[in-house]
Scaffold this motif. Structure first.
Motif, PDB file in Angstrom:
ATOM      1  N   ARG B  10       0.843  -1.204   0.000  1.00 57.95           N
ATOM      2  CA  ARG B  10       0.000   0.000   0.000  1.00 57.95           C
ATOM      3  C   ARG B  10       0.878   1.253   0.000  1.00 57.95           C
ATOM      4  N   HIS B  11       1.945   1.216   0.828  1.00 61.26           N
ATOM      5  CA  HIS B  11       2.858   2.366   0.872  1.00 61.26           C
ATOM      6  C   HIS B  11       3.506   2.578  -0.487  1.00 61.26           C
ATOM      7  N   LEU B  12       3.983   1.487  -1.046  1.00 61.82           N
ATOM      8  CA  LEU B  12       4.707   1.549  -2.303  1.00 61.82           C
ATOM      9  C   LEU B  12       3.784   2.106  -3.379  1.00 61.82           C
ATOM     10  N   CYS B  13       2.548   1.652  -3.311  1.00 56.14           N
ATOM     11  CA  CYS B  13       1.535   2.074  -4.252  1.00 56.14           C
ATOM     12  C   CYS B  13       1.354   3.586  -4.162  1.00 56.14           C
ATOM     13  N   ALA B  14       1.242   4.067  -2.922  1.00 51.58           N
ATOM     14  CA  ALA B  14       1.024   5.494  -2.721  1.00 51.58           C
ATOM     15  C   ALA B  14       2.227   6.293  -3.208  1.00 51.58           C
ATOM     16  N   MET B  15       3.410   5.751  -2.961  1.00 55.20           N
ATOM     17  CA  MET B  15       4.624   6.499  -3.291  1.00 55.20           C
ATOM     18  C   MET B  15       4.860   6.604  -4.774  1.00 55.20           C
ATOM     19  N   THR B  16       4.462   5.597  -5.513  1.00 53.79           N
ATOM     20  CA  THR B  16       4.794   5.574  -6.927  1.00 53.79           C
ATOM     21  C   THR B  16       3.582   5.915  -7.773  1.00 53.79           C
ATOM     22  N   GLY B  17       2.603   6.541  -7.136  1.00 54.50           N
ATOM     23  CA  GLY B  17       1.398   6.921  -7.876  1.00 54.50           C
ATOM     24  C   GLY B  17       0.670   5.689  -8.367  1.00 54.50           C
ATOM     25  N   GLY B  18       0.706   4.620  -7.589  1.00 56.13           N
ATOM     26  CA  GLY B  18      -0.074   3.441  -7.917  1.00 56.13           C
ATOM     27  C   GLY B  18       0.646   2.430  -8.786  1.00 56.13           C
ATOM     28  N   ILE B  19       1.765   2.804  -9.337  1.00 59.77           N
ATOM     29  CA  ILE B  19       2.387   1.909 -10.317  1.00 59.77           C
ATOM     30  C   ILE B  19       3.301   0.877  -9.669  1.00 59.77           C
ATOM     31  N   VAL B  43      -2.004  -4.528 -27.214  1.00 56.61           N
ATOM     32  CA  VAL B  43      -0.897  -4.684 -26.262  1.00 56.61           C
ATOM     33  C   VAL B  43      -1.408  -5.350 -24.992  1.00 56.61           C
ATOM     34  N   LEU B  44      -0.619  -6.285 -24.483  1.00 58.05           N
ATOM     35  CA  LEU B  44      -0.987  -6.985 -23.249  1.00 58.05           C
ATOM     36  C   LEU B  44      -0.006  -6.618 -22.140  1.00 58.05           C
ATOM     37  N   ASP B  45      -0.531  -6.286 -20.957  1.00 58.41           N
ATOM     38  CA  ASP B  45       0.331  -6.100 -19.779  1.00 58.41           C
ATOM     39  C   ASP B  45       0.298  -7.406 -18.984  1.00 58.41           C
ATOM     40  N   ALA B  46       1.405  -8.141 -19.070  1.00 55.12           N
ATOM     41  CA  ALA B  46       1.468  -9.448 -18.400  1.00 55.12           C
ATOM     42  C   ALA B  46       1.903  -9.260 -16.961  1.00 55.12           C
ATOM     43  N   GLY B  47       1.007  -9.479 -16.026  1.00 51.76           N
ATOM     44  CA  GLY B  47       1.261  -9.199 -14.618  1.00 51.76           C
ATOM     45  C   GLY B  47       0.836  -7.777 -14.325  1.00 51.76           C
ATOM     46  N   THR B  50      -3.162  -4.017 -10.492  1.00 53.66           N
ATOM     47  CA  THR B  50      -4.462  -3.340 -10.450  1.00 53.66           C
ATOM     48  C   THR B  50      -4.897  -2.851 -11.819  1.00 53.66           C
ATOM     49  N   GLY B  51      -3.998  -2.931 -12.793  1.00 51.61           N
ATOM     50  CA  GLY B  51      -4.373  -2.530 -14.145  1.00 51.61           C
ATOM     51  C   GLY B  51      -4.135  -1.064 -14.445  1.00 51.61           C
ATOM     52  N   ILE B  68      -3.373  -9.199 -17.845  1.00 52.19           N
ATOM     53  CA  ILE B  68      -3.647 -10.424 -17.098  1.00 52.19           C
ATOM     54  C   ILE B  68      -2.811 -10.399 -15.834  1.00 52.19           C
ATOM     55  N   ASP B  69      -3.270 -11.086 -14.815  1.00 50.69           N
ATOM     56  CA  ASP B  69      -2.483 -11.214 -13.586  1.00 50.69           C
ATOM     57  C   ASP B  69      -2.851 -12.540 -12.948  1.00 50.69           C
ATOM     58  N   ILE B  70      -1.909 -13.115 -12.243  1.00 53.00           N
ATOM     59  CA  ILE B  70      -2.166 -14.401 -11.608  1.00 53.00           C
ATOM     60  C   ILE B  70      -3.127 -14.212 -10.432  1.00 53.00           C
ATOM     61  N   ALA B  71      -3.096 -12.999  -9.869  1.00 53.85           N
ATOM     62  CA  ALA B  71      -4.027 -12.697  -8.775  1.00 53.85           C
ATOM     63  C   ALA B  71      -5.394 -12.348  -9.365  1.00 53.85           C
ATOM     64  N   THR B  72      -6.426 -12.492  -8.557  1.00 53.38           N
ATOM     65  CA  THR B  72      -7.778 -12.212  -9.056  1.00 53.38           C
ATOM     66  C   THR B  72      -7.888 -10.766  -9.518  1.00 53.38           C
ATOM     67  N   CYS B  73      -8.532 -10.578 -10.648  1.00 48.50           N
ATOM     68  CA  CYS B  73      -8.704  -9.232 -11.161  1.00 48.50           C
ATOM     69  C   CYS B  73     -10.179  -8.881 -11.127  1.00 48.50           C
ATOM     70  N   ALA B  74     -10.441  -7.601 -11.015  1.00 49.59           N
ATOM     71  CA  ALA B  74     -11.811  -7.137 -10.828  1.00 49.59           C
ATOM     72  C   ALA B  74     -12.691  -7.447 -12.042  1.00 49.59           C
ATOM     73  N   SER B  75     -12.281  -7.020 -13.204  1.00 50.12           N
ATOM     74  CA  SER B  75     -13.190  -7.171 -14.345  1.00 50.12           C
ATOM     75  C   SER B  75     -12.411  -7.048 -15.641  1.00 50.12           C
ATOM     76  N   ARG B  76     -13.057  -7.223 -16.753  1.00 51.43           N
ATOM     77  CA  ARG B  76     -12.434  -7.000 -18.036  1.00 51.43           C
ATOM     78  C   ARG B  76     -12.006  -5.554 -18.140  1.00 51.43           C
ATOM     79  N   PRO B  77     -11.030  -5.153 -18.900  1.00 52.19           N
ATOM     80  CA  PRO B  77     -10.249  -6.004 -19.784  1.00 52.19           C
ATOM     81  C   PRO B  77      -9.139  -6.782 -19.095  1.00 52.19           C
ATOM     82  N   PHE B  78      -9.382  -7.128 -17.830  1.00 49.93           N
ATOM     83  CA  PHE B  78      -8.361  -7.889 -17.131  1.00 49.93           C
ATOM     84  C   PHE B  78      -8.816  -9.322 -16.958  1.00 49.93           C
ATOM     85  N   ALA B  79      -7.887 -10.248 -17.058  1.00 49.21           N
ATOM     86  CA  ALA B  79      -8.246 -11.645 -16.857  1.00 49.21           C
ATOM     87  C   ALA B  79      -7.258 -12.265 -15.900  1.00 49.21           C
ATOM     88  N   GLN B  80      -7.724 -13.267 -15.207  1.00 50.86           N
ATOM     89  CA  GLN B  80      -6.820 -13.989 -14.323  1.00 50.86           C
ATOM     90  C   GLN B  80      -6.169 -15.105 -15.121  1.00 50.86           C
TER      91      GLN B  80
END
Lengths: 68, 196, 759
Positions: B10-19, B43-47, B50-51, B68-80
């Protein structure tokens, strides 16, 4: 954020006579700049950096940026 | 993942603007600039996590991006899905992004071959990741073995150090996640899929 | 640093060289690791290691003629290690399953080996592993050749069969009872003729490096090349031939880079000075038992050099040895983009030169690190924090506040100029005054005085720009005094002047005092024993070492030499500015030195004295003997802090000017200087944080003049910050009833505040 001590810091700006407020301040070293939450005088901009921040966290960041 | 605990993320997320990785969007933008994607390139972002990068690719670069991500993703255009087995047809993509993921995989070569499968000939692979600066030849060789020609290779260890410094400033333990070794660095690479 | 120079430097470090046993072994068995494993009781690891080099370890362990043993360093202290017996012990003791040998994918080339002795079988083994189809032709009814004759009882036929079974396992074909004609094997791409001792010289001439014969694809070697049978040389022959055949079949050079094969002379140096003799344990009739083998392996000296690492805490602290450090340093310097990683290694060296003194090859890591610092400065990559405190101290010593250059009273120029150095003036200013008076009284009336810094800190930091400036300023003053001869009290000054201003004549204060009779001649003997710490910058000044010892002896003291003294003395950690760049290692350096003897130390460099004193060592400066009545209390005098050192220099200049010229110094800063007090406990913290009274004065002055400060309404105390150079200083202070300030706390950081001022 770990600014509890800073939030409680009792410092007032002597020139403006008002208490400091939390603000995002840029600090820079060797060409890299970072935003940090500090207490600052909203009128003249004078800031407060607590001893702990200077001696531990900033010192560590300086060391990383100096590639030691 | 650069930081393994949820609080740390969460910290890392906040520090890097979510990336959540060194350099933020700037490295991604830099890599995109050295590719010549067609308008509405696929284009596909592999891993993708949060998208957030997928959104960025859509809004700032006009690409038809999905993730795509190995962790559960909320919705399309993301897939697990696993990077070893992408839910994409062979030769269907103009580009694959894989940022800060390869170094976590037990078999990076397998993932690279899978990227090669889904990319069209002359499609681009964009990588950014941790690496051992004393053995940078390894990654480059692996790319070549998996059928890619490297068109950009840059050291961005400074961005890694800056993230470390930022974490230090926030009082986070940067040593466990960023500086496992003195020679740990960060690279940005763009490679093109070879003809055969 | 160019590649060429790098390689030359790297080559000087011999720590990586093979020890004598391994070098002498024609197939380079790693005996040192082998004995290491056995000494730890790990026979499996030992056998695994043997198998890396030897195809048939049990056979070799039983019959090896051991050319290694005559080279073993242990031969000088109890007899060479019984290496073959240890190999045999681990072959029979290790409880490891037969190894799975990796055979590379098949290649479509066939090799014939004619002769099934040790040489032929080694070649067959090596070539099969590389993927070639290999057939061994043996005229007799079994493989092994001479090994069955020399093996005796130790090597039973079962044992031989067991060991050679590996050949079949990896797919070597064997044709027994077959006399093959080496000139007529058309089905094969290459032939190795290894006919053993019985073979004639029909293949000669054979190339001694590649074993190639005049006939294309035919190689020959083995016992036919020698008078006497040597099992290990046979193995080496087989290996050499296999390398040649592999190269021949791949169509690459047979002769390129083969200097490393066969018996070599070791270039590793191992200090035998402290090795205690030990003899081999008695051996049971069937060879070493487990316990005996462990005991014997433990006798191995584990030969290595590390002469420099043993005497230098800095080299030890980074966990490796010079060859690796040089490579790391070079990598660091050659990174143009991106980030470096060895700055601490480069900046922590004291540049003292002890490594070069003890290195068998004279490798000086000090000059490597000194060059590296200059390159980093040139590339603008030196971290600002590394040296700037020391450089600011140097600039202060040469500023108007503390620098001075005057001729002898009543003259315009002088024949001699006493240059005590910045740290003697900072540590014991009264000794500077007394020495100057003594020199004029007893030596020559025509002695001037110059206070300042010679530029050594700039030299150490690699700042040639600052060094040049200091030396240029010095030269101007020196000429103004009529180019007098310098009398130097500090060995570091002496080094700098000799190196960078060789035209300036210098003489050591200690030689002057010894010769002029200023020190007493043969005072009555005292109980007090002193150990002399020679400063590292005086390392190569043998005359100076003598003068100092004569003076100390004349005062009646008994000298007990430290284990590392004179040319092999150690640095106190101030040299090379190690003390600033790496406080942790510096403390360890001091600690190691002061523990070398329980006696009081005496030295003739004020920095050495003060740093030893700072960690509780009773230590005298040579001038204490001349000027102090109570030497015992002088030896426990505290090390003055950084602010005090500056103040001492300032006051020294004032006193001398007043006394000798009647001039009263007017100091602009003095007039509007705000008075403040620092309690002793706060002062100790400030010293640790490298915050000077002068820094505090400036922060307060700025805050009070501009009103930019923070106040705590509850306590009434004030907090102010101000950036001086590249450091921002924070000072918390309170007003006292007398109008002065009392300092509560101070701290600093280097990160810069970008104040986003709201308009």
């Amino acid at each position: 954020m770990t600014l509890d001590s800073a939030n409680k810091a009792p410092w007032h700006c002597a020139a403006c006579g008002i208490p400091l407020e939390k603000a995002k301040v840029q600090i820079a070293y060797l060409g890299s700049a970072f935003p940090v939450d500090l207490l600052r005088c909203s009128r003249c901009g004078i800031v407060f950096i607590p001893e702990e921040l200077a001696l531990t966290r900033m010192a560590e960041a300086e060391k990383i940026l100096e590639d030691k | 993942m650069l930081y393994s605990t949820a609080a740390g993320q969460r910290h890392l997320c906040a520090m890097t603007g979510g990336i959540m990785r060194p350099g933020g969007f700037s490295l991604t933008d830099r890599a995109i600039a050295s590719c010549s994607f067609p308008a509405k390139g696929r284009v596909l972002d592999a891993g993708c996590g949060t998208g957030i990068v997928v959104e960025h690719l859509r809004s700032h670069h006009g690409l038809l991006a999905c993730g795509i991500d190995i962790a559960t993703c909320a919705s399309r255009p993301f897939a697990q899905a696993s990077v070893y087995s992408l839910p994409v047809k062979t030769g269907a993509l103009n580009g694959v992004l894989c940022e800060c993921v390869l170094s976590l995989l037990p078999d990076a070569g397998r993932a690279l071959r899978e990227f090669g499968r889904v990319l069209a000939v002359d499609g681009y692979l964009i990588l950014s990741d941790l690496y051992d600066r004393e053995q940078q030849g390894c990654m480059r060789e692996l790319l070549q073995c998996c059928g890619f020609s490297i068109i950009l290779w840059e050291d961005h260890t400074k961005a890694l150090r800056e993230l470390g410094a930022l974490m230090a400033l926030q009082g986070l333990d940067h040593t466990t996640c960023l500086e496992t070794k003195k020679s740990t660095g960060y690279y940005l690479a763009v490679a093109r899929k070879d003809t055969c | 640093m160019e590649q060429e120079k790098l390689r030359r430097l790297e080559e000087k470090c011999i720590q990586d060289c093979a020890p004598p046993c391994t070098a002498a072994c024609p197939v380079h068995v790693d005996v040192r690791s082998l004995t290491g494993h056995i000494a730890r009781g790990d026979f499996s690891a030992a056998l695994k290691l043997l198998r890396k080099t030897l195809p048939f370890p049990t056979i070799i362990g039983s019959i090896c003629d051991q050319p290694c043993r005559s080279h073993c360093n242990r031969s000088l202290a109890g007899g060479s290690i019984e290496i073959a017996a240890l190999e045999r012990a681990c072959a029979f003791t290790a409880d490891t399953p037969a190894p799975k040998i990796l055979v590379l994918p098949a290649r479509d080339k066939r090799v014939a080996i004619v002769g099934g002795g040790l040489g032929g079988l080694t070649a067959a083994f090596d070539l099969r592993k590389k993927g070639y189809a290999v057939t061994v032709f043996e005229a007799a009814g079994s493989l092994g050749g001479s090994i069955r004759k020399v093996g005796g009882e130790r090597l039973t036929p079962e044992c031989i069969e067991g060991e050679l079974a590996v050949l079949e396992a990896i797919g070597v074909e064997v044709e027994l009872h077959t006399k093959a004609d080496v000139f007529n094997l058309p089905d094969f791409d290459a032939v190795f003729a290894a006919p053993g001792a019985a073979g004639g010289s029909q293949y000669l001439p054979v190339d001694p490096i590649t074993y190639a014969t005049a006939r294309e694809g035919l190689f020959a070697g083995g016992s036919l090349l020698r008078d006497a049978y040597s099992p290990i040389l046979s193995v080496a022959d087989g290996r050499r031939a296999a390398i040649s055949i592999d190269r021949y079949l791949q169509n690459v050079s047979l002769t390129a880079s083969r200097a490393g094969e066969g018996s070599l002379q070791s270039c590793l140096y191992t200090n035998m000075g402290s090795v205690k003799p030990a003899i081999a344990p008695p051996r049971s009739p069937n060879g070493f038992t487990i316990q005996e083998a462990v005991q014997e392996a433990d006798r191995c000296l584990q030969c290595e050099c590390l002469e420099c690492v043993k005497v230098c805490r800095y080299l030890e602290a980074f966990g490796s040895y010079p060859k690796k450090y040089i490579r790391e340093t070079y990598n660091n310097l050659s990174i143009v983009m991106g980030v470096r990683q060895s700055n601490a290694l480069i900046n922590s060296c004291s540049l003292c030169g002890l490594c070069a003194e003890v290195c068998p090859k004279g490798l000086d890591m000090g000059s490597v690190m000194s060059d590296a610092r200059r390159i980093m400065i040139g590339q603008k990559r030196m971290p600002p924090s590394a040296h700037d405190f020391a450089l600011r101290d140097m600039l202060f010593a040469n500023s108007d506040a503390s620098a001075l250059c005057i001729p002898a009273p009543g003259k315009d120029s002088c024949e001699y100029l006493f240059f005590p150095g910045c740290q003697l003036s900072a540590s014991a200013p009264e000794h500077v005054e007394k020495t100057y008076a003594l020199l004029r009284d007893t030596f020559s009336a025509d002695v001037g005085l110059m206070l300042g810094c010679c530029g050594a800190p700039a030299d150490w930091a690699g700042r040639d720009d600052l060094l040049k400036q200091v030396l240029d300023d010095f030269s101007v003053q020196h000429r103004r005094m009529g180019s007098p001869r310098l009398i130097l009290a500090c060995p570091s000054c002496s080094r700098v002047f000799r190196r960078y201003l060789p035209e300036v004549e210098t003489v050591s204060l200690w030689e002057v005092l010894e010769k002029s009779g200023a020190a007493p001649v043969a005072a009555p003997a005292r109980e007090h024993v002193l150990s002399i710490h020679d400063p590292c910058s005086a390392r190569n000044d043998g005359r100076l070492h003598e003068s100092v010892r004569i003076i100390v002896t004349n005062f009646g003291y008994t000298i007990k030499e430290l284990p590392l003294s004179r040319q092999k003395t150690t640095c106190c950690s101030y040299g090379g500015l190690m003390w600033f760049a790496n406080a942790k290692v510096a403390r360890e350096v001091i600690d190691r030195r002061i523990r070398e003897s329980g006696d009081d130390y005496l030295t003739y460099c004020s920095m050495c004295r003060d740093l030893f004193a700072s960690q509780g060592k009773r230590c005298l400066h040579l001038l204490d003997l001349l000027f102090e009545n109570d030497v015992s209390s002088s030896s426990s005098r505290a090390c003055p802090g950084w602010s005090q050192r500056r103040e001492n220099r300032v006051q020294l200049k004032r006193r001398i000017l007043t006394k000798l010229t009647g001039e009263v110094m007017t100091d602009d800063a003095c007039e509007h200087q705000q008075e403040f007090f620092i309690a002793a406990d706060v002062q100790a913290v400030l010293e640790q944080r490298f915050i000077l009274a002068e820094d505090i004065r400036q922060v307060i002055a700025q805050a009070e003049q501009t009103g930019r400060k923070l106040v705590n309404p509850e306590t009434g105390s004030t907090l102010a910050y101000h950036k001086l150079g590249c450091v921002t200083y924070w000072v918390e202070y309170s007003s006292t009833p007398g109008g002065a300030f009392s300092i509560n706390n101070a701290y600093s950081h280097r990160m810069e505040i970008i104040e986003g001022v709201k308009s």
